[in-house]
Write an enzyme that holds these catalytic residues in place. Structure first.
Site, PDB file in Angstrom:
ATOM      1  CG  ASP A  43       1.750  -2.972  10.384  1.00  0.00           C
ATOM      2  OD1 ASP A  43       1.852  -2.482  10.112  1.00  0.00           O
ATOM      3  OD2 ASP A  43       1.078  -3.625   9.807  1.00  0.00           O
ATOM      4  CG  ASP A  71      -1.295  -0.181   7.892  1.00  0.00           C
ATOM      5  OD1 ASP A  71      -2.222   0.837   7.813  1.00  0.00           O
ATOM      6  OD2 ASP A  71      -1.027  -1.713   6.858  1.00  0.00           O
ATOM      7  NE  ARG A  81      14.631  16.183  -2.210  1.00  0.00           N
ATOM      8  CZ  ARG A  81      14.883  16.541  -1.088  1.00  0.00           C
ATOM      9  NH1 ARG A  81      15.092  16.357  -0.203  1.00  0.00           N
ATOM     10  NH2 ARG A  81      15.439  18.092  -1.480  1.00  0.00           N
ATOM     11  CB  ALA A  82      16.551  10.655   1.023  1.00  0.00           C
ATOM     12  CG  ASP A  89       2.959  -7.273   7.537  1.00  0.00           C
ATOM     13  OD1 ASP A  89       2.483  -6.503   5.889  1.00  0.00           O
ATOM     14  OD2 ASP A  89       2.647  -7.407   7.744  1.00  0.00           O
ATOM     15  CB  THR A 145       3.263   0.815   5.824  1.00  0.00           C
ATOM     16  OG1 THR A 145       1.207  -0.091   6.255  1.00  0.00           O
ATOM     17  CG2 THR A 145       4.022   0.409   7.362  1.00  0.00           C
ATOM     18  NE  ARG A 147      -1.599  -4.283  -0.651  1.00  0.00           N
ATOM     19  CZ  ARG A 147      -2.175  -4.084  -0.004  1.00  0.00           C
ATOM     20  NH1 ARG A 147      -0.631  -3.890   1.036  1.00  0.00           N
ATOM     21  NH2 ARG A 147      -2.394  -2.429   0.718  1.00  0.00           N
ATOM     22  N   GLY A 167       0.457  -1.369   0.031  1.00  0.00           N
ATOM     23  CA  GLY A 167      -0.218   0.108  -0.079  1.00  0.00           C
ATOM     24  C   GLY A 167       0.766   1.379  -0.105  1.00  0.00           C
ATOM     25  N   GLY A 204     -10.847  13.760  19.605  1.00  0.00           N
ATOM     26  CA  GLY A 204     -11.634  14.020  20.680  1.00  0.00           C
ATOM     27  C   GLY A 204     -12.816  12.856  21.146  1.00  0.00           C
ATOM     28  CB  ALA A 205     -12.603   9.629  19.537  1.00  0.00           C
ATOM     29  NE  ARG A 262      -2.225  -4.914   5.679  1.00  0.00           N
ATOM     30  CZ  ARG A 262      -2.822  -5.182   4.233  1.00  0.00           C
ATOM     31  NH1 ARG A 262      -3.156  -6.064   4.350  1.00  0.00           N
ATOM     32  NH2 ARG A 262      -2.251  -4.187   3.639  1.00  0.00           N
TER      33      ARG A 262
HETATM   34  O1  F6P Z   1      -1.711  -1.656   4.417  1.00  0.00           O
HETATM   35  C1  F6P Z   1      -2.341  -0.025   3.780  1.00  0.00           C
HETATM   36  C2  F6P Z   1      -3.753  -0.742   4.088  1.00  0.00           C
HETATM   37  O2  F6P Z   1      -3.369   0.910   3.306  1.00  0.00           O
HETATM   38  C3  F6P Z   1      -4.049  -0.847   5.250  1.00  0.00           C
HETATM   39  O3  F6P Z   1      -4.822   0.271   5.824  1.00  0.00           O
HETATM   40  C4  F6P Z   1      -5.556  -1.296   4.374  1.00  0.00           C
HETATM   41  O4  F6P Z   1      -5.763  -2.314   5.497  1.00  0.00           O
HETATM   42  C5  F6P Z   1      -5.192  -1.822   3.147  1.00  0.00           C
HETATM   43  O5  F6P Z   1      -3.298  -1.737   2.584  1.00  0.00           O
HETATM   44  C6  F6P Z   1      -5.482  -2.062   1.630  1.00  0.00           C
HETATM   45  O6  F6P Z   1      -5.436  -2.244   1.213  1.00  0.00           O
HETATM   46  P1  F6P Z   1      -5.523  -1.592  -0.286  1.00  0.00           P
HETATM   47  O7  F6P Z   1      -5.174  -0.604  -0.858  1.00  0.00           O
HETATM   48  O8  F6P Z   1      -5.113  -3.436  -1.338  1.00  0.00           O
HETATM   49  O9  F6P Z   1      -6.934  -2.230  -0.188  1.00  0.00           O
END
Ligand code: F6P
Length: 324
Positions: free
Chosen positions: A130, A128, A21-22, A103, A126, A72, A11, A186-187, A172
């Protein structure tokens, strides 16, 4: 080492361009030839590899997306696909690669290194956040700010109509984006996969709010929450509510992945890009560059993918305290 290549994969994330660039400018500064690979692992398999000069990365620092494109790749999961990829690099005498992604990208890079001995450095790109081994990944800060802008707008209309909004954000299986959006926006409640929140908890929060004369509420749902997506959660809540509440759902989706990177993402991407080049020159491989407590660090790709990156307890607690 004389020639290296860089690609973006998985993604896309704001700041990937700043990182490309870097890498390019860092490599040229160190006297290396540098190649770009288009469309991630797919471009590697197809030989979509081209030399990059300094001007090739002019005027991209501030742009979202990735000029190298991303994908991907299923073919890279096959040994035949990886062999083709290696041959393309070999023909051009490319001796090291920098993989900017998450990942899935790092898993592919690890196998590639194990099979062909190609030195590879990972850079965490990413939204995420994560990956173990870095406080922040490139793109996370921008994604949170983009989502916050949308959440602020939704709060205006939620307030005007005395409504409850369930807002789903990406991530994800990680609740990082949701947690930061929850605090920044502020949820009233944040639902993340890392901690269990029952439908009863949601209803209690909403009813408590009404008892305190709150007329509207924002609940942030991480897309990977164990109760389901925001629509499913809203449906379950409606079925079990005793009081009448006007409920709406908004899924922010891919808008979180676009846009001009924040200063934090630009600086992080610039630091990690150069660190990646330096690491290859020092003979490192199968490591990911990261920043912990604002210091550059390296962890193995294996740890980056497999070690848990828990949400910060103090931040989880903050949502509850600030909703008193
Ligand atoms: O990993 C980045 C991400 O945006 C996730 O937050 C989300 O689950 C996934 O990619 C969506 O993937 P795609 O762009 O393939 O729909």
């Amino acid at each position: 080492m004389k020639k290296i290549a860089v690609f973006t994969s998985g993604g896309d994330a704001p700041g990937m361009n700043a990182c490309v660039r870097a890498v390019v400018r860092g490599a040229l500064y160190k006297g290396l030839d540098v190649y770009g690979i288009r469309h991630g692992f797919n471009g590697l398999i197809e030989g979509d590899i081209f030399p990059m000069a300094s001007y090739a990365v002019s005027n991209i620092l501030q742009r979202g997306g990735t000029i190298l494109k991303s994908a991907r790749s299923d073919e890279f999961k096959t040994k035949a696909g990886r062999k083709k990829a290696f041959e393309h690099l070999n023909q051009r005498n490319i001796e090291g690669i920098i993989a900017i992604g998450g990942d899935g990208t790092f898993k592919g890079a690890q196998i590639f290194h194990a099979e062909f001995g190609m030195p590879v450095i990972g850079i965490p790109g990413t939204i995420d956040n994560d990956l173990y081994g870095t406080d922040y990944t490139i793109g996370f800060d921008t994604a949170v700010n983009t989502a916050l802008h949308a959440i602020d707008n939704i709060r205006d209309t939620a307030n005007s109509h005395d409504r409850v909004f369930f807002i789903e954000v990406m991530g994800r299986l990680s609740g990082y984006i949701a947690l930061h959006c929850g605090i920044g926006g502020g949820a009233e409640l944040v639902m993340v996969p890392e901690t269990e929140t029952t439908i009863k908890d949601v209803i209690n929060t909403l009813e408590k709010g009404r008892d305190k004369s709150k007329t509207s509420a924002i609940i942030i749902v991480a897309e990977g929450d164990e109760q389901g997506n925001a629509h499913e959660i809203a449906t379950k809540v409606k079925q079990q509510l005793t009081k009448k509440l006007d409920i709406r759902v908004s899924t922010l989706g891919h808008m979180q992945r676009g846009g001009s990177p924040t200063s934090r993402d630009r600086i992080l991407a610039s630091r990690l890009g150069l660190a990646g080049v330096e690491a290859l020159l020092e003979g490192k491989s199968c490591h990911m560059a990261g920043v912990i407590d604002n210091k550059l660090v390296f962890n193995t790709l294996d740890d980056a993918i497999n070690k848990e990156k828990p949400l910060r307890e103090d931040l989880l607690n903050l949502v509850e305290v600030l909703n008193t």
